[in-house]
Motif scaffolding. Structure first.
Motif, mmCIF file in Angstrom:
data_model
loop_
_atom_site.group_PDB
_atom_site.id
_atom_site.type_symbol
_atom_site.label_atom_id
_atom_site.label_comp_id
_atom_site.label_asym_id
_atom_site.label_seq_id
_atom_site.Cartn_x
_atom_site.Cartn_y
_atom_site.Cartn_z
ATOM 1 N N PRO A 281 0.810 -1.097 0.229
ATOM 2 C CA PRO A 281 0.063 0.058 0.021
ATOM 3 C C PRO A 281 0.761 1.275 0.102
ATOM 4 O O PRO A 281 0.317 2.353 -0.698
ATOM 5 C CB PRO A 281 -0.851 0.001 1.342
ATOM 6 C CG PRO A 281 -0.673 -1.465 1.639
ATOM 7 C CD PRO A 281 0.462 -2.071 0.920
ATOM 8 N N THR A 282 2.016 1.149 0.617
ATOM 9 C CA THR A 282 2.882 2.337 0.770
ATOM 10 C C THR A 282 3.366 2.660 -0.585
ATOM 11 O O THR A 282 3.267 3.965 -1.135
ATOM 12 C CB THR A 282 3.979 2.047 1.768
ATOM 13 O OG1 THR A 282 3.468 1.951 2.832
ATOM 14 C CG2 THR A 282 4.737 3.287 1.976
ATOM 15 N N THR A 283 3.758 1.653 -1.366
ATOM 16 C CA THR A 283 4.536 1.762 -2.499
ATOM 17 C C THR A 283 3.467 2.531 -3.905
ATOM 18 O O THR A 283 3.473 3.377 -4.487
ATOM 19 C CB THR A 283 5.334 0.665 -3.187
ATOM 20 O OG1 THR A 283 6.061 0.354 -1.991
ATOM 21 C CG2 THR A 283 5.980 1.112 -4.437
ATOM 22 N N TYR A 284 2.356 1.752 -3.471
ATOM 23 C CA TYR A 284 0.914 2.573 -4.411
ATOM 24 C C TYR A 284 0.828 3.633 -4.107
ATOM 25 O O TYR A 284 0.421 4.653 -4.986
ATOM 26 C CB TYR A 284 -0.029 1.470 -4.327
ATOM 27 C CG TYR A 284 -0.232 0.307 -5.265
ATOM 28 C CD1 TYR A 284 -0.598 0.784 -6.449
ATOM 29 C CD2 TYR A 284 -0.151 -0.883 -5.210
ATOM 30 C CE1 TYR A 284 -0.788 0.032 -7.649
ATOM 31 C CE2 TYR A 284 -0.235 -1.855 -6.236
ATOM 32 C CZ TYR A 284 -0.651 -1.354 -7.464
ATOM 33 O OH TYR A 284 -0.822 -2.462 -8.492
ATOM 34 N N ALA A 285 0.793 4.165 -2.802
ATOM 35 C CA ALA A 285 0.571 5.686 -2.647
ATOM 36 C C ALA A 285 1.868 6.477 -3.049
ATOM 37 O O ALA A 285 1.356 7.535 -3.599
ATOM 38 C CB ALA A 285 0.428 5.669 -1.034
ATOM 39 N N ASN A 286 2.891 5.972 -2.940
ATOM 40 C CA ASN A 286 3.925 6.710 -3.374
ATOM 41 C C ASN A 286 3.981 6.961 -4.738
ATOM 42 O O ASN A 286 4.034 8.299 -5.312
ATOM 43 C CB ASN A 286 5.313 5.947 -2.879
ATOM 44 C CG ASN A 286 5.679 6.258 -1.634
ATOM 45 O OD1 ASN A 286 4.901 7.107 -0.931
ATOM 46 N ND2 ASN A 286 6.543 5.065 -1.048
#
Ligand code: XIL
Length: 470
Positions: A281-286
């Protein structure tokens, strides 16, 4: 709320944000502005900033109602996963077949979505007859193919991936060896010129993978090509970053720098085939925030709907699980899109001479390329507002750059449309000097009175070479 039909030029988005800023300031005396309501689908959330959120669609899945329900609800842009490729659209030389391509196209348009075309010239997924061609015959076949497919969809495709994956992986920065490459290094520009003539309305993109990390040789090679195309007038409008992130090609936070640097060349950018191994989820948000941070980022396309639809399904890289349930990554992207309208446009500030107390000024607020700068009393006008960019430019009016017209002592410093050249990049140093990246010379006022011209000059620590950015 802005709709996806809004013009998506960065300038308009910036201009609108500026106008809203003025309105908000006035309205603040009366009542605070209402908070924007969060959107509940990816497409609607992206549309708040004039962008799209798309997916790859496979024609064979269009009779799966779980698939079409999600795809129709969440996405407002469509790329045919395989159906517009060369082997699908021209299975025999000169015999075009758009049956599967039109199935995807019609589904998209009937459901109100825009369509990205993918792809016209590529070393992969060529039909046998093309794989066996070489030299002049292959070059002509490529041209005929581009003309044939683009004629069928003339005026209907928002962006075309004209050329796909032409660079080599690894550290060489070379072109990928292929039958197309062996027809001559100019095959890419021939493809783009052919495409422009075939459908002048489509944005013409170059698309590739392993080009998201700014430090990679492949990224630099693609950057040099796009810069060269822009300088020579080869028609290119956009660069697609496939963004297949995995352990061998992980996301790096310098992706935003990459997008910014390409945008500074004067092309739009797009994230065209996003999938992330494990779907952090963090990478997708980034990644989402990287696009939102760059005005010229048109939108994001994920490469499939559910994990089970993915070309790399074992990596579970998408936003919906095999049952069609939203994954944590989905929520994280949606939140980013909802919280993440474009960053407020940079305000810019003045650049004030230490010796003169006067400001770096575009004479008569001219917007003409080649206008030499001068010193003038600071008055806060837009012709004295300079905005440093991450690419090292100093911008005025949003799209003009502080530009060195030469590299020697006395060379004029002027405004010029930003194009990413080193003569438009500056190092702002802590001692107050501003040094041209190309020349190594200092930004220098040839006097201290109103009207004194601005030039390059060898750095000698004079007060006419020291500046304060306010
Ligand atoms: C992939 C498709 O997803 C697969 O179904 C097909 O078998 C191979 O191609 N880069 C691209 C896409 O530009 O066209 C590729 O799509 C994935 C990598």
């Amino acid at each position: 709320m802005r709709t996806n039909a809004m013009p998506r030029s960065g300038f308009r988005r910036r201009a609108l944000a500026g106008a809203l800023g003025v309105l908000t300031a006035a309205a603040a005396l009366v009542a605070p502005p209402p908070a924007a309501a969060a959107e509940s689908t990816l497409g609607a959330a992206a549309a708040q900033s004039g962008r799209y959120f798309g997916t790859a669609i496979a024609s064979g899945r269009l009779n799966d109602s779980v698939y079409t329900t999600i795809a129709n609800r969440e996405f407002n842009s469509v790329t045919a996963e395989n159906e517009m490729k060369i082997d699908a659209t021209e299975p025999q030389r000169g015999q075009f077949n758009f049956t599967a391509a039109d199935r995807v196209y019609n589904w998209a348009v009937q459901n109100g979505k825009e369509v990205r075309g993918h792809t016209l010239a590529w070393h992969s997924q060529q039909p046998d007859w093309m794989r066996n061609l070489s030299g002049g015959a292959l070059r002509q076949a490529m041209i005929d193919h581009i003309n044939g497919v683009m004629a069928h969809y003339r005026g209907k495709i928002v962006q075309w991936d004209v050329v796909n994956e032409a660079f080599e992986d690894g550290n060489s920065g070379a072109r990928r060896d292929s039958n197309l490459q062996r027809t001559g290094n100019d095959w890419i520009e021939v493809a783009f010129r052919t495409a422009r003539a075939a459908d002048p309305a489509a944005k013409l993109c170059y698309n590739d993978y392993n080009v998201e990390n700014w430090n990679w040789a492949k990224t630099q090679a693609m950057y040099a090509m796009v810069r060269d195309f822009k300088q020579r007038g080869v028609p290119i409008d956009c660069v697609g970053f496939q963004s297949h992130f995995n352990s061998g090609s992980p996301y790096n936070s310098n992706f935003r720098t990459t997008l910014q640097n390409f945008a500074a060349l004067g092309v739009d950018v797009a994230i065209t085939e996003l999938d992330i191994q494990g779907a952090s989820p963090t990478t997708y948000a980034n990644v989402t925030n990287d696009c939102l941070a760059v005005e010229r980022c048109l939108g994001i396309t994920v490469w499939g709907v559910r994990d089970s639809d993915s070309w790399r399904s074992e990596q579970t890289p998408l936003l919906f699980d095999g049952n069609g349930n939203k994954k944590a990554a989905y929520t994280s992207v949606l939140n980013a899109l909802n919280g993440g309208t474009s960053e407020p446009p940079p305000e810019g500030g003045t650049i004030q001479g230490a010796g003169s107390g006067r400001c770096l000024d575009v004479p008569n607020a001219s917007t003409s390329d080649g206008t030499q700068l001068q010193l003038w009393d600071c008055h806060g006008g837009t012709n004295q507002q300079w905005e440093p960019t991450d690419a090292g430019e100093l911008r005025v009016y949003g799209n003009k750059c502080l530009d060195a017209a030469g590299t020697g002592n006395g060379a004029s410093v002027q405004i010029y449309s930003c194009w990413g050249g080193d003569n438009q990049k500056w190092r702002v140093n802590s001692d107050g000097t501003i040094v041209g990246v190309q020349s190594g010379l200092c930004l220098d006022a040839a006097g201290s009175a109103n009207g004194s011209p601005i030039q390059l000059y060898s750095c000698w620590n004079g007060s006419n070479q020291r500046w304060t950015l306010t």
